[in-house]
Design an enzyme around this catalytic site. Structure first.
Site, PDB file in Angstrom:
ATOM      1  N   GLY A 290       0.844  -1.192   0.000  1.00 36.03           N
ATOM      2  CA  GLY A 290       0.000   0.000   0.000  1.00 36.03           C
ATOM      3  C   GLY A 290       0.873   1.233   0.000  1.00 36.03           C
ATOM      4  O   GLY A 290       0.954   1.984  -0.970  1.00 36.03           O
ATOM      5  N   ARG A 327      -0.715  11.056  11.050  1.00 34.30           N
ATOM      6  CA  ARG A 327       0.480  10.235  11.274  1.00 34.30           C
ATOM      7  C   ARG A 327       1.477  10.856  12.263  1.00 34.30           C
ATOM      8  O   ARG A 327       1.972  10.153  13.143  1.00 34.30           O
ATOM      9  CB  ARG A 327       1.171   9.897   9.952  1.00 34.30           C
ATOM     10  CG  ARG A 327       0.270   9.120   8.961  1.00 34.30           C
ATOM     11  CD  ARG A 327       1.037   8.532   7.793  1.00 34.30           C
ATOM     12  NE  ARG A 327       1.862   7.430   8.217  1.00 34.30           N
ATOM     13  CZ  ARG A 327       3.157   7.508   8.435  1.00 34.30           C
ATOM     14  NH1 ARG A 327       3.793   8.657   8.228  1.00 34.30           N
ATOM     15  NH2 ARG A 327       3.834   6.473   8.864  1.00 34.30           N
ATOM     16  N   CYS A 358      -7.517  22.122  18.791  1.00 38.57           N
ATOM     17  CA  CYS A 358      -7.272  22.394  20.210  1.00 38.57           C
ATOM     18  C   CYS A 358      -6.681  21.195  20.920  1.00 38.57           C
ATOM     19  O   CYS A 358      -7.320  20.576  21.784  1.00 38.57           O
ATOM     20  CB  CYS A 358      -8.579  22.811  20.868  1.00 38.57           C
ATOM     21  SG  CYS A 358      -9.179  24.319  20.130  1.00 38.57           S
ATOM     22  N   GLU A 359      -5.486  20.832  20.551  1.00 41.92           N
ATOM     23  CA  GLU A 359      -4.759  19.728  21.188  1.00 41.92           C
ATOM     24  C   GLU A 359      -3.292  19.981  20.970  1.00 41.92           C
ATOM     25  O   GLU A 359      -2.881  20.279  19.840  1.00 41.92           O
ATOM     26  CB  GLU A 359      -5.085  18.393  20.508  1.00 41.92           C
ATOM     27  CG  GLU A 359      -6.260  17.724  21.104  1.00 41.92           C
ATOM     28  CD  GLU A 359      -6.267  16.208  20.939  1.00 41.92           C
ATOM     29  OE1 GLU A 359      -5.238  15.553  21.163  1.00 41.92           O
ATOM     30  OE2 GLU A 359      -7.342  15.719  20.618  1.00 41.92           O
TER      31      GLU A 359
HETATM   32  N1  LLP Z   1      -1.719  -6.237   3.824  1.00 43.16           N
HETATM   33  C1  LLP Z   1      -2.120  -6.326   5.102  1.00 43.16           C
HETATM   34  C2  LLP Z   1      -2.761  -7.540   5.561  1.00 43.16           C
HETATM   35  C3  LLP Z   1      -1.920  -5.234   5.988  1.00 43.16           C
HETATM   36  O1  LLP Z   1      -2.288  -5.330   7.259  1.00 43.16           O
HETATM   37  C4  LLP Z   1      -1.314  -4.047   5.503  1.00 43.16           C
HETATM   38  C5  LLP Z   1      -1.112  -2.872   6.365  1.00 43.16           C
HETATM   39  C6  LLP Z   1      -0.927  -4.005   4.152  1.00 43.16           C
HETATM   40  C7  LLP Z   1      -1.137  -5.124   3.349  1.00 43.16           C
HETATM   41  C8  LLP Z   1      -0.255  -2.811   3.541  1.00 43.16           C
HETATM   42  O2  LLP Z   1       0.953  -2.526   4.137  1.00 43.16           O
HETATM   43  P1  LLP Z   1       1.900  -1.395   3.540  1.00 43.16           P
HETATM   44  O3  LLP Z   1       2.423  -1.906   2.220  1.00 43.16           O
HETATM   45  O4  LLP Z   1       1.090  -0.174   3.352  1.00 43.16           O
HETATM   46  O5  LLP Z   1       2.958  -1.231   4.536  1.00 43.16           O
HETATM   47  N2  LLP Z   1      -1.518   3.508   9.283  1.00 43.16           N
HETATM   48  C9  LLP Z   1      -0.136   3.078   9.365  1.00 43.16           C
HETATM   49  C10 LLP Z   1       0.124   1.812   8.566  1.00 43.16           C
HETATM   50  C11 LLP Z   1      -0.722   0.626   8.968  1.00 43.16           C
HETATM   51  C12 LLP Z   1      -0.519  -0.593   8.095  1.00 43.16           C
HETATM   52  C13 LLP Z   1      -1.405  -1.725   8.498  1.00 43.16           C
HETATM   53  N3  LLP Z   1      -1.424  -2.850   7.587  1.00 43.16           N
HETATM   54  C14 LLP Z   1       0.775   4.246   8.967  1.00 43.16           C
HETATM   55  O6  LLP Z   1       0.276   5.321   8.654  1.00 43.16           O
HETATM   56  O7  LLP Z   1       1.994   4.120   9.003  1.00 43.16           O
END
Ligand code: LLP
Length: 434
Positions: A290, A327, A358-359
């Site tokens: 992702g 983030r 306000c944080e």
């Molecule tokens: N597949 C599964 C089963 C996952 O749990 C995740 C991400 C992905 C794929 C994609 O991972 P990536 O390629 O994006 O690293 N909100 C957090 C990231 C949480 C990721 C959770 N799972 C941030 O902003 O860093």
């Protein structure tokens, strides 16, 4: 590598002056580079050339339907985690048949929606979930394709909140119990065993944990192929991106100039390390990245409201806030901040860059050296394409930001700024208060 760079004094996305975008649509506004996403997709596919690869873009990183359509046009399927995300794939005019459904709490309605739309496979996180999927598939008179998510208990050496493959994380089934889970799956009449999955964490900047995890589970995967004839192995996502030198890392020359041992992970290094380990398995390989696909392809544009000079501390108050990009507040994440109009003759400034919420946690950067900027000037928060808009909220009754997609010298609004009326559309005052 990405397509954000200064042309003269003006920050551009591809051939579009971001100052013009900010003027036209206002701020805060997310801007994405279609070219960067296409490059990322192609580099990832090429990095694992020689394998039968299916890229399932992890749409939780950014699920705007324009981006989904772009990735579908490039050949991607999707890694999705909710009924809402299935409906987004459909709204994008893309195919659920190339998509996998992950998540620890899929509801019966979501399972039905996935089956009705021909999901490629469910990535099953527990034994009770297996029983639930079997039950729903039985009611529909179909067999549900599944892979079990293995938790390989490998340390991804990333932020604790985004580690997913340790035994104390809620995800997947421990490797030692996975054999029993597959045996159970094989006994369910409405389950079709199709593959195996793992995911060890997000923002991994070294290939070592990926290699460790693949090596750890490969013998088990080979055994599953022999026993159940599985056809694919999903090795998850998690490849990290550059946050600290985000702008500088645009051109290929920057990467070449980095000492090899300090160079952030690239799809080429990832592919070169994993291809020889995966090839002997003779399976289709699914990738679920992702962040890598979209993270460096997006920026958040923001306007300076005030420069507040405090006692021994400067605060640069901008119009974006933690509700737009959570983030930094949530993970102490670093996002580079650059002016849309660069002027090297200006004084340097050291300031906390803060939003109007306000944080105290509504802070994008602490003691950050910046070019001096004043009211009405614009800034870009870099590397904001992943987990930016999708994690945004309406805290302090701030509407969701606008989103714009750039393609060469053209750009289009792909999501209008949310209005106040849209924000309160579902709310009402009950009769007993009237
Ligand atoms: N597949 C599964 C089963 C996952 O749990 C995740 C991400 C992905 C794929 C994609 O991972 P990536 O390629 O994006 O690293 N909100 C957090 C990231 C949480 C990721 C959770 N799972 C941030 O902003 O860093």
């Amino acid at each position: 590598m990405h397509h954000f760079r200064y042309v003269g004094p003006s920050l551009h996305c591809e051939s579009v002056d971001l100052g013009a975008v900010a003027q036209l649509y206002g701020t805060p506004t997310y801007v994405y580079s279609a070219g960067t996403m296409a490059d990322n997709y192609r580099r990832l596919a090429q990095g694992l050339e020689g394998l039968d690869v299916q890229i399932c873009y992890a749409m939780k990183a950014n699920s705007n339907i324009a981006l989904l359509r772009h990735f579908a046009n490039l050949g991607a399927g999707f890694d999705l985690v909710s009924g809402g995300e299935i409906r987004r794939v459909l709204a994008a005019g893309a195919d659920v048949k190339r998509s996998v459904f992950a998540g620890v709490g899929k509801t019966e309605a979501e399972i039905k929606l996935a089956l009705d739309n021909g999901i490629f496979a469910f990535h099953v996180e527990s034994e009770p979930e297996l029983a639930r999927i079997n039950h729903v598939a039985g009611k529909l008179g179909v067999k549900a394709p599944i892979a079990i998510r293995i938790n390989p208990d490998v340390d991804a050496h990333t932020h604790a909140k985004i580690t997913t493959g340790k035994s104390d994380n809620k995800f997947g089934i421990p490797l030692r119990n996975a054999g029993a889970a597959y045996e159970a799956a094989a006994k369910f009449p409405h389950i079709q065993i199709k593959g195996v999955q793992m995911h060890i964490g997000s923002q991994l900047t070294s290939v070592t944990p990926f290699v460790e995890a693949v090596q750890k589970v490969a013998p088990f995967v080979a055994d599953l192929k022999a026993r159940y004839g599985i056809t694919y192995f999903s090795i998850g996502g998690g490849m990290g991106i550059v946050y600290k030198d985000a702008l500088a890392s645009g051109p290929a020359a920057w990467w070449d100039a980095q000492p090899v041992e300090q160079r952030p992970l690239t799809p080429e290094v990832y592919g070169a390390a994993l291809t020889p380990l995966l090839k002997p398995l003779g399976l289709k390989i699914l990738l679920e990245h992702g962040r890598f696909m979209v993270g460096n392809a997006g920026v958040l544009l923001s306007r300076v409201e005030h420069l507040k000079r405090g006692a021994g501390k400067n605060f640069l108050v901008v119009d974006a806030a933690m509700n737009d990009l959570v983030r930094p507040a949530m993970y102490e994440a670093f996002h580079e901040i650059v002016p849309l109009h660069r002027d090297t003759s200006r004084h340097a400034l050291v300031a906390d860059v803060v939003g109007p919420i306000c944080e105290s946690g509504d802070c994008f950067a602490k003691d950050r050296p910046l070019q001096e900027v004043g009211e009405g000037e614009y800034l870009a928060l870099m590397s904001a394409g992943a987990y930016g808009y999708t994690m945004a909220s309406r805290y302090n009754t701030r509407g969701m930001a606008a989103e714009v997609l750039v393609h060469g010298s053209t750009f289009e609004l792909i999501n209008a700024r949310e209005t106040f009326e849209q924000m309160i559309a579902g709310e009402k005052i009950p009769a007993f208060l009237k």
